[in-house]
Motif scaffolding. Sequence first.
Motif, mmCIF file in Angstrom:
data_model
loop_
_atom_site.group_PDB
_atom_site.id
_atom_site.type_symbol
_atom_site.label_atom_id
_atom_site.label_comp_id
_atom_site.label_asym_id
_atom_site.label_seq_id
_atom_site.Cartn_x
_atom_site.Cartn_y
_atom_site.Cartn_z
ATOM 1 N N ALA A 170 -7.839 -36.595 -24.302
ATOM 2 C CA ALA A 170 -8.005 -37.745 -25.388
ATOM 3 C C ALA A 170 -7.867 -39.063 -24.917
ATOM 4 O O ALA A 170 -8.863 -40.084 -25.298
ATOM 5 C CB ALA A 170 -6.776 -37.279 -26.733
ATOM 6 N N THR A 171 -6.938 -39.425 -24.027
ATOM 7 C CA THR A 171 -6.914 -40.726 -23.486
ATOM 8 C C THR A 171 -7.999 -41.186 -22.783
ATOM 9 O O THR A 171 -8.703 -42.155 -22.917
ATOM 10 C CB THR A 171 -5.653 -40.733 -22.750
ATOM 11 O OG1 THR A 171 -4.445 -40.707 -23.581
ATOM 12 C CG2 THR A 171 -5.518 -42.243 -22.088
ATOM 13 N N ILE A 172 -8.572 -40.176 -21.828
ATOM 14 C CA ILE A 172 -9.674 -40.333 -20.972
ATOM 15 C C ILE A 172 -10.792 -40.731 -22.048
ATOM 16 O O ILE A 172 -11.765 -41.465 -21.866
ATOM 17 C CB ILE A 172 -9.925 -39.418 -20.133
ATOM 18 C CG1 ILE A 172 -8.885 -39.492 -19.018
ATOM 19 C CG2 ILE A 172 -11.238 -39.553 -19.256
ATOM 20 C CD1 ILE A 172 -8.676 -40.744 -18.132
ATOM 21 N N GLN A 173 -11.060 -39.787 -22.877
ATOM 22 C CA GLN A 173 -12.178 -39.936 -23.941
ATOM 23 C C GLN A 173 -11.873 -41.194 -24.649
ATOM 24 O O GLN A 173 -13.275 -42.068 -24.837
ATOM 25 C CB GLN A 173 -12.088 -38.720 -25.042
ATOM 26 C CG GLN A 173 -12.553 -37.485 -24.552
ATOM 27 C CD GLN A 173 -12.420 -36.372 -25.617
ATOM 28 O OE1 GLN A 173 -11.936 -36.603 -26.555
ATOM 29 N NE2 GLN A 173 -12.797 -35.235 -25.240
ATOM 30 N N GLY A 174 -11.032 -41.533 -25.027
ATOM 31 C CA GLY A 174 -10.859 -42.955 -25.873
ATOM 32 C C GLY A 174 -11.039 -44.188 -24.877
ATOM 33 O O GLY A 174 -11.738 -45.102 -25.458
ATOM 34 N N LEU A 175 -10.695 -44.067 -23.794
ATOM 35 C CA LEU A 175 -10.940 -45.190 -22.808
ATOM 36 C C LEU A 175 -12.477 -45.057 -22.575
ATOM 37 O O LEU A 175 -13.186 -46.197 -22.502
ATOM 38 C CB LEU A 175 -10.358 -45.043 -21.571
ATOM 39 C CG LEU A 175 -8.789 -45.459 -21.574
ATOM 40 C CD1 LEU A 175 -8.126 -44.788 -20.279
ATOM 41 C CD2 LEU A 175 -8.536 -46.794 -22.026
ATOM 42 N N ASN A 176 -13.146 -43.983 -22.402
ATOM 43 C CA ASN A 176 -14.732 -43.969 -22.087
ATOM 44 C C ASN A 176 -15.363 -44.671 -23.387
ATOM 45 O O ASN A 176 -16.337 -45.264 -23.305
ATOM 46 C CB ASN A 176 -15.099 -42.771 -21.865
ATOM 47 C CG ASN A 176 -14.743 -42.226 -20.418
ATOM 48 O OD1 ASN A 176 -14.676 -42.969 -19.412
ATOM 49 N ND2 ASN A 176 -14.566 -40.876 -20.304
ATOM 50 N N LYS A 177 -14.817 -44.340 -24.607
ATOM 51 C CA LYS A 177 -15.450 -45.088 -25.923
ATOM 52 C C LYS A 177 -15.247 -46.284 -25.912
ATOM 53 O O LYS A 177 -16.151 -47.004 -26.354
ATOM 54 C CB LYS A 177 -14.960 -44.231 -27.003
ATOM 55 C CG LYS A 177 -15.565 -42.851 -27.336
ATOM 56 C CD LYS A 177 -16.893 -42.945 -27.545
ATOM 57 C CE LYS A 177 -17.101 -41.453 -28.064
ATOM 58 N NZ LYS A 177 -18.720 -41.376 -28.180
ATOM 59 N N ALA A 178 -14.096 -47.028 -25.355
ATOM 60 C CA ALA A 178 -13.875 -48.395 -25.466
ATOM 61 C C ALA A 178 -14.419 -49.111 -24.363
ATOM 62 O O ALA A 178 -14.186 -50.269 -23.953
ATOM 63 C CB ALA A 178 -12.302 -48.498 -25.651
ATOM 64 N N GLU A 179 -15.025 -48.401 -23.317
ATOM 65 C CA GLU A 179 -15.316 -49.033 -22.051
ATOM 66 C C GLU A 179 -16.283 -50.437 -22.184
ATOM 67 O O GLU A 179 -15.918 -51.277 -21.559
ATOM 68 C CB GLU A 179 -16.306 -48.182 -21.137
ATOM 69 C CG GLU A 179 -16.461 -48.457 -19.705
ATOM 70 C CD GLU A 179 -17.830 -49.169 -19.497
ATOM 71 O OE1 GLU A 179 -17.841 -49.814 -18.412
ATOM 72 O OE2 GLU A 179 -18.838 -48.973 -20.216
ATOM 73 N N GLY A 180 -17.106 -50.260 -22.971
ATOM 74 C CA GLY A 180 -17.866 -51.540 -23.375
ATOM 75 C C GLY A 180 -16.952 -52.615 -23.987
ATOM 76 O O GLY A 180 -17.229 -53.989 -23.295
ATOM 77 N N TYR A 181 -16.091 -52.474 -24.775
ATOM 78 C CA TYR A 181 -14.964 -53.366 -25.370
ATOM 79 C C TYR A 181 -14.105 -54.005 -24.216
ATOM 80 O O TYR A 181 -13.973 -55.046 -23.851
ATOM 81 C CB TYR A 181 -14.259 -52.983 -26.351
ATOM 82 C CG TYR A 181 -13.066 -53.874 -26.717
ATOM 83 C CD1 TYR A 181 -13.414 -55.074 -27.790
ATOM 84 C CD2 TYR A 181 -11.753 -53.755 -26.440
ATOM 85 C CE1 TYR A 181 -12.418 -55.780 -27.883
ATOM 86 C CE2 TYR A 181 -10.752 -54.352 -27.043
ATOM 87 C CZ TYR A 181 -11.010 -55.581 -27.430
ATOM 88 O OH TYR A 181 -10.115 -56.405 -27.811
ATOM 89 N N ILE A 182 -13.659 -53.062 -23.375
ATOM 90 C CA ILE A 182 -12.747 -53.295 -22.250
ATOM 91 C C ILE A 182 -13.428 -54.107 -21.169
ATOM 92 O O ILE A 182 -12.975 -55.190 -20.764
ATOM 93 C CB ILE A 182 -12.021 -51.898 -21.432
ATOM 94 C CG1 ILE A 182 -11.209 -51.249 -22.419
ATOM 95 C CG2 ILE A 182 -11.350 -52.479 -20.164
ATOM 96 C CD1 ILE A 182 -10.781 -49.751 -22.081
#
Length: 127
Positions: A65-77
């Motif tokens: 779930a953490t890796i999925q969340g980070l991948n979704k937030a990649e643009g923001y990050i």
Amino acid sequence: MRKNSIKNTRINGEVQKELSTIIRNEVKDPRIHPMTSVMAVEVAPDLKTCKAFISVLGNKEAKDATIQGLNKAEGYIRRQLAKNLNLRNTPEIRFILDESIEYGVNMSKLIDDVARRDASLGKTEEE
């Protein structure tokens, strides 16, 4: 710029520090586990891509779930990274799950178990 140059090493350290701060303080995705650490960062010499090695303290579902969340937030990050760091290019970030700490802890536990078993076998043979 070569891969192991001083400049590249310094950029890796800055990106790692900034990524840690962004993930800890600014990303509000509930999928990202609170015990998430950025273990290492490898920025390509051309500053186009970046591998971020992420360690998560938790079970398999929390890690996924953490890796999925980070991948979704990649643009923001990536946008926050561009805002906070003055780089020629802001690298595309690939998040990779790093399980080396967990592997080391398991190996250490196995070694301790074997040492304890050998010590108990040694006591019984001496008696």
